[in-house]
Design an enzyme around this catalytic site. Structure first.
Site, PDB file in Angstrom:
ATOM      1  N   CYS A  73       0.719  -1.355  -0.168  1.00 19.55           N
ATOM      2  CA  CYS A  73      -0.066   0.074  -0.129  1.00 19.55           C
ATOM      3  C   CYS A  73       0.818   1.053   0.020  1.00 19.55           C
ATOM      4  O   CYS A  73       1.575   1.563  -0.975  1.00 19.55           O
ATOM      5  CB  CYS A  73      -0.792  -0.073   1.100  1.00 19.55           C
ATOM      6  SG  CYS A  73      -2.268   1.200   0.980  1.00 19.55           S
ATOM      7  N   HIS A 161      -3.546  -5.401   0.820  1.00 21.02           N
ATOM      8  CA  HIS A 161      -2.910  -5.818   1.919  1.00 21.02           C
ATOM      9  C   HIS A 161      -2.829  -7.363   2.214  1.00 21.02           C
ATOM     10  O   HIS A 161      -3.956  -8.034   2.710  1.00 21.02           O
ATOM     11  CB  HIS A 161      -3.862  -5.311   3.308  1.00 21.02           C
ATOM     12  CG  HIS A 161      -3.427  -3.668   3.515  1.00 21.02           C
ATOM     13  ND1 HIS A 161      -2.303  -3.288   4.277  1.00 21.02           N
ATOM     14  CD2 HIS A 161      -3.976  -2.725   2.964  1.00 21.02           C
ATOM     15  CE1 HIS A 161      -2.365  -2.188   4.163  1.00 21.02           C
ATOM     16  NE2 HIS A 161      -3.400  -1.635   3.499  1.00 21.02           N
ATOM     17  N   GLU A 163      -1.534  -9.181   4.207  1.00 24.73           N
ATOM     18  CA  GLU A 163      -1.522  -9.559   5.789  1.00 24.73           C
ATOM     19  C   GLU A 163      -2.779  -9.794   6.377  1.00 24.73           C
ATOM     20  O   GLU A 163      -2.685 -10.202   7.534  1.00 24.73           O
ATOM     21  CB  GLU A 163      -0.536  -8.739   6.641  1.00 24.73           C
ATOM     22  CG  GLU A 163      -1.224  -7.195   6.671  1.00 24.73           C
ATOM     23  CD  GLU A 163      -0.928  -6.192   5.763  1.00 24.73           C
ATOM     24  OE1 GLU A 163      -1.205  -5.105   5.821  1.00 24.73           O
ATOM     25  OE2 GLU A 163      -0.634  -6.692   4.455  1.00 24.73           O
TER      26      GLU A 163
END
Length: 182
Positions: A73, A161, A163
């Site tokens: 990002c 993202h 994660e």
């Protein structure tokens, strides 16, 4: 053991990036983005997401290190701006589920996710022009440049993202980046 640190750009998911790396068996920690590059003895770096370009510390200097770098990002946007690309406001702000199409199946970080993957992303800002030497590796209906890479310099960026639990193949993306760092 492979050592990859997460550079903290004050993002809300930074701790999840470290956890994903730890869960993948990597020696990892979160470091402040003002840490001098010469103090980082690492095999790779993750430039975390974050709220804005005004608090990116020494991230530009980390791009000069001779280790693979994954920008997530804001981390990808930092890479673009510092390496002569462009970032502008996106048409869609806020976080949302996005279907991303992989356009480079040979890319070492996102190629294995082809042909499509579901991700969690914010598009308040986005890369609008690739830096010199980078290849466009993923796209969506929301954002043209969802991912980019410069495999010659081991620089990789994703707008989304990997994660967070909402991203379908985030663990695989991290595993692919870890392979680049070995």
């Amino acid at each position: 053991m492979t050592r990859i640190v997460v550079v903290d750009n004050h993002g809300q998911f930074t701790h999840l990036e470290r956890r994903a790396l730890r869960d993948a068996g990597v020696d990892t920690e979160i470091v402040d983005n003002t840490t001098p590059p010469e103090d980082l003895d690492v095999d790779g770096l993750v430039l975390s997401g974050g709220p804005d370009m005004d608090r990116i510390g020494r991230c530009a200097e980390y791009l000069d290190m001779d280790v693979p770098v994954l920008g997530i990002c804001l981390g990808m946007q930092i890479m673009a701006v510092e390496l002569d690309g462009e970032v502008d406001a996106g048409d869609y702000g806020g976080y949302a589920d996005v279907d991303v199409r992989i356009v480079d199946e040979d890319d070492p970080v996102v190629g294995s996710l082809a042909p499509e993957t579901r991700v969690w992303a914010s598009h308040a800002d986005e890369v609008t022009e690739l830096p010199t030497g980078f290849t466009h590796t993923a796209t969506s209906d929301v954002c043209d440049i969802e991912a980019m890479s410069d495999t010659d310099r081991d620089r990789y960026g994703v707008q989304w993202h990997p994660e967070v639990a909402h991203t379908a193949e985030g663990e695989e993306l991290f595993e692919n980046f870890i392979d680049c760092c070995r």
